[in-house]
Design an enzyme around this catalytic site. Structure first.
Site, mmCIF file in Angstrom:
data_model
loop_
_atom_site.group_PDB
_atom_site.id
_atom_site.type_symbol
_atom_site.label_atom_id
_atom_site.label_comp_id
_atom_site.label_asym_id
_atom_site.label_seq_id
_atom_site.Cartn_x
_atom_site.Cartn_y
_atom_site.Cartn_z
ATOM 1 N N ALA A 1 -69.479 51.157 147.463
ATOM 2 C CA ALA A 1 -70.142 52.466 147.543
ATOM 3 C C ALA A 1 -69.326 53.353 148.482
ATOM 4 C CB ALA A 1 -71.571 52.280 148.045
ATOM 5 N N THR B 1 -68.151 56.343 149.269
ATOM 6 C CA THR B 1 -68.510 57.524 150.063
ATOM 7 C C THR B 1 -69.504 57.176 151.167
ATOM 8 O OG1 THR B 1 -70.124 58.106 148.348
ATOM 9 C CG2 THR B 1 -68.003 59.234 148.284
ATOM 10 N N ASP B 2 -70.204 56.057 151.025
ATOM 11 C CA ASP B 2 -71.126 55.613 152.079
ATOM 12 C C ASP B 2 -70.399 55.152 153.329
ATOM 13 O OD1 ASP B 2 -73.264 56.120 150.456
ATOM 14 O OD2 ASP B 2 -73.891 54.042 150.214
ATOM 15 N N TYR B 3 -69.101 54.945 153.238
ATOM 16 C CA TYR B 3 -68.329 54.500 154.394
ATOM 17 C C TYR B 3 -67.606 55.665 155.068
ATOM 18 C CZ TYR B 3 -68.756 50.723 150.974
ATOM 19 O OH TYR B 3 -69.230 49.879 150.000
#
Length: 810
Positions: free
Chosen positions: A579, A581-583
């Site tokens: 995922a 963009t969650d990082y």
């Protein structure tokens, strides 16, 4: 928000994003380059392919809202001028090799003697200390060391990196957070400190805690093109459409399972699956697979059916269906698609930036968040080489605020800050993890009836799924207090409002409008807490035609443009890790909240922050976006190749799925490689960087023939001895034996409410005076209910028992 502060930026390459984030937040940032310019100016793409230091789109992408000067720090005059600037500075950012500035008499010890309030942030590949602190490195080899590289690509080919280098961008964004945490301590205590940022550990956030699998006795995550293989579960997201590719988040659990059920309903209506498939228990499907009640062949059959379904529709048809039927399907967006996004246009995201020296105005990514009280703006384009040297030389020397003696014992930087968290999964919770690490009280509110998706994601303790067994949940939420609360119950609502009155910051990541339905929107909360800072984080932000799209980072990486540029030119897109963009988002949310807290400290004003994870993440693709808006070029997949350097790739090593990253960026590094692989030096095709770029296939074949018979330890040893950037592609097993991670104490053991001692990730930064303190693993359900309600809210025992009995704490 940060307009009173001055930043001296000595960084280069992706680390430059640190100063840009601080500049976007309002600081006066002065980027200081050597007389011939920063290395980033010599990296493409270039405007109209003109290789000129003022035409590098890479430079443009990372240096807006800065002024620029040139100084030769190797000269006496240059060093003295720099010391003059330091006297009036609040921050110094640097990315030199460890010890370089000390050798010039410009290390932290010397500069803090000049200005005791100075916060100095050092960004390096592996950190300031440890056995790898002096290793030769490049963005590619750091990405390999982070354990993120091994997660992407086709199983039958080498793992692949993202076409826009990412490791130093992660480090730079991490450094912005570190700078502002240290700033909070300085404003309280009157003295600064040194912040040490490791690019390896900053980029390691991109593993989504799969790096912990070995320590939790779970299976290693294996790469799968267009998805990921979690503990033997092949979870494929990228699927074919009639006119390209789409991402389908087909996962399970109480939060995502209903979406998968709706997907199967649509597929059943179209005759792709039967009713028995439609009616499977998609909530508990992970448990069914791992327990053997459902054979893996059934999951593979369902994944094949999803691909069959998507292949009969166009990308737009599938996206429209997703919006109308509540599915988790988005197009795999090219850079062109991102720039022409209806959603981003609807949010007025893109900024037109003037380049008067060219007589042109170009489209840039906009600011990373929409703030109600102090809107962020793009005030200036990136500086020309030495553009403001005379201007800044003519300014009166800035005088720093007088320092005070440091207290004998310094509290954690954010001690006393109170955060109420309604976010879930990864992007929001990892943003608040910074606050918990550095002393804030963070209360995480969740539900036992609608379980946080992160609790259902591997790695699991002993390879057994369960809501208390997720290593990802344990590390992302480490150090937080856990409160289970039924927000739909009137007394649950009352408790939440009391907590909002207590908090300095409220964060939430519900779908737009959900907090209003609960009665917890910003206008309602500020009635009980006028100086509240509130952040709403979701995939697309709170406005725009696609604001209601439910989504996760697996979708965010696709709509932001990452997925399409990872993989091989002759294969479908492989996608960035997990995922992705969650990082990226947590670094931007944390920095923005910290700046808002500083603004409130000075003015008493709170504010509302509308944060789109997709928008913020585009800044990690800004060079490619500018290549399209300026030159009309659309970046595509290119394996591990670089347009600037060769060799630049991932090569096989001896052993099962063992790989080594090698990148040569200078003539000296090439000479070192030739001393080890002697056959390379006698081949005229490889004599210059230009000729190597033109002959990458035979060059990589020759290197692979040498590496494939040697183990990674030998390759690292002989090439590092010649100062050639090299690093194995780290796995979870490697991470737990990595002496550098051990030296930085990155993998630490803390107590878990159910299992006792477990490993989690430590802070990705090291502070010289107020280091992080990770107190515990993420909370078990309701672990701190009584503590929060009685010690923080002041309820008596009888009131607490009454809430418990009435089902409010569920």
């Amino acid at each position: 928000m940060l307009s009173p502060y001055r930043v001296l930026d000595l960084t280069d390459e992706g680390s430059l994003i640190c100063g840009q984030i601080l500049g976007d937040l309002g600081a006066d940032v002065i980027v200081i380059e050597p007389p011939d310019g920063a290395r980033a100016r010599r990296q493409g793409p270039f405007r109209n392919d003109e290789r000129h230091p003022d035409r590098s789109l890479n430079w443009w992408a990372l240096n807006r809202n800065k002024r620029g000067v040139t100084l030769d720090l190797r000269s006496d005059a240059g060093r003295e001028r720099f010391r003059d600037l330091v006297r009036g500075a609040d921050f110094v950012l640097e990315s030199f090799a460890p010890g370089y500035l000390d050798g010039l008499g410009l290390g932290y010890a010397e500069l803090s003697a000049i200005n005791p309030r100075l916060v100095m942030v050092s960004i390096t590949p592996f950190g300031q200390v440890g056995p790898k602190s002096g290793w030769a490195a490049s963005d590619l080899t750091v990405w390999a060391a982070s354990a993120a590289n091994i997660m992407s690509g086709d199983a039958d080919r080498p793992p692949v990196s993202i076409a826009v280098p990412q490791a130093y961008l992660h480090a730079g964004a991490e450094a912005a957070v570190g700078a502002l945490i240290a700033h909070a301590a300085r404003e309280r205590d009157g003295v600064g400190q040194h912040v040490d940022v490791s690019a390896q550990t900053a980029a390691m956030m991109s593993t989504q805690a799969t790096v912990l699998a070995h320590g939790w006795a779970d299976s290693e995550t294996k790469r799968l093109s267009g998805g990921v293989n979690f503990g033997g579960l092949p979870l494929k997201f990228v699927n074919p459409a009639k006119d390209g590719f789409v991402s389908v988040t087909f996962l399970f659990g109480s939060a995502i399972g209903p979406f998968s059920r709706r997907l199967m309903e649509v597929m059943c209506e179209e005759g792709v699956v039967d009713e028995a498939t439609r009616d499977k228990d998609w909530i508990n499907y992970t448990t069914l697979i791992l327990s053997g009640q459902e054979p893996p062949s059934e999951l593979l059959r369902c994944l094949d059916a999803v691909a069959q379904f998507t292949s009969t529709h166009t990308k737009n048809e599938l996206f429209k269906m997703s919006m109308e039927r509540g599915l988790l399907i988005v197009p795999v967006a090219s850079i062109e698609d991102v720039v022409n996004s209806e959603q981003l246009a609807g949010r007025d995201f893109w900024q037109r930036v003037e380049h008067p020296e060219l007589g042109e105005t170009y489209t840039y990514p906009g600011v990373h968040a929409k703030l109600g009280g102090t809107p962020l703006t793009t005030r200036r384009r990136a500086p020309l080489l030495g553009e403001h040297s005379d201007e800044i030389a003519g300014e009166s020397l800035r005088t720093a605020v007088a320092s005070v003696a440091a207290p004998s014992s310094r509290a954690l930087p954010l001690a006393g800050v109170k955060v109420l968290e309604f976010t879930w999964v990864i992007a929001g919770p990892w943003g608040t993890r910074y606050f918990a690490d550095y002393g804030a009280t963070v209360i995480k509110v969740e539900s036992t009836t609608k379980v946080d998706t992160l609790r259902t994601i591997a790695p699991y303790k002993d390879h057994v799924p369960g809501p208390e067994r997720s290593a990802a949940y344990a590390t992302v939420n480490a150090g937080k207090l856990g409160l289970t609360l039924n927000l739909t119950h009137p007394k649950g609502h009352e408790v939440a409002m009391k907590l909002a009155a207590w908090a300095d910051v409220v964060t939430e990541s519900f779908a737009p409008g959900a907090m209003t339905k609960f009665g917890f929107d910003y206008e309602s909360l500020r009635k009980v807490n006028p100086s509240l800072i509130m952040l709403s984080s979701c995939l697309n932000g709170q406005s725009g035609p696609h604001r209601d799209l439910a989504g996760f980072g697996t979708m965010g990486q696709q709509i932001a443009g990452f997925g399409a540029i990872v993989g091989w030119p002759d294969r479908p897109p492989a996608g960035a890790p997990g995922a992705y963009t969650d990082y990226i988002a947590p670094k931007f949310t944390a920095a923005t909240i910290l700046a808002a807290l500083d603004h409130r400290r000075r003015t008493g004003e709170g504010q509302y922050i509308d944060f789109s994870q997709g928008e913020a993440s585009t800044h990690f693709l800004a060079p490619a976006i500018l290549d399209y808006t300026v030159n009309g070029n659309v970046l595509n997949r290119r394996g591990n190749a670089s347009p600037d350097y060769a060799p630049h790739g991932v090569f096989p090593a001896a052993g099962d799925d063992c790989w080594i990253a090698i990148a040569v960026t200078t003539d000296d590094e090439w000479a070192g490689l030739c001393r080890v692989i002697t056959a390379l030096g006698g081949d005229a095709r490889f004599s210059t960087m230009e000729s190597r770029l033109a002959n990458q296939e035979p060059l990589e074949t020759a290197i692979a023939d040498w590496t494939r018979t040697r183990d990674v330890e030998e390759i690292e040893s002989v090439l590092q001895a010649e100062r050639v950037p090299v690093h194995r592609l780290t796995t979870t097993i490697d991470a737990f034996s990595d002496p550098q991670l051990a030296a930085r104490e990155h993998l630490i053991t803390v107590d878990h409410g159910e299992f006792g001692p477990v490993p989690v990730e430590n802070s990705r930064m090291r502070f010289s005076e107020t280091p992080a303190h990770v107190t515990s693993a993420g909370p078990t359900f309701g672990q701190h209910n009584q503590q929060v309600l009685t010690e923080i809210l002041g309820l008596d025992e009888e009131e607490f028992i009454e809430l418990l009995a009435e089902g409010v704490l569920a």
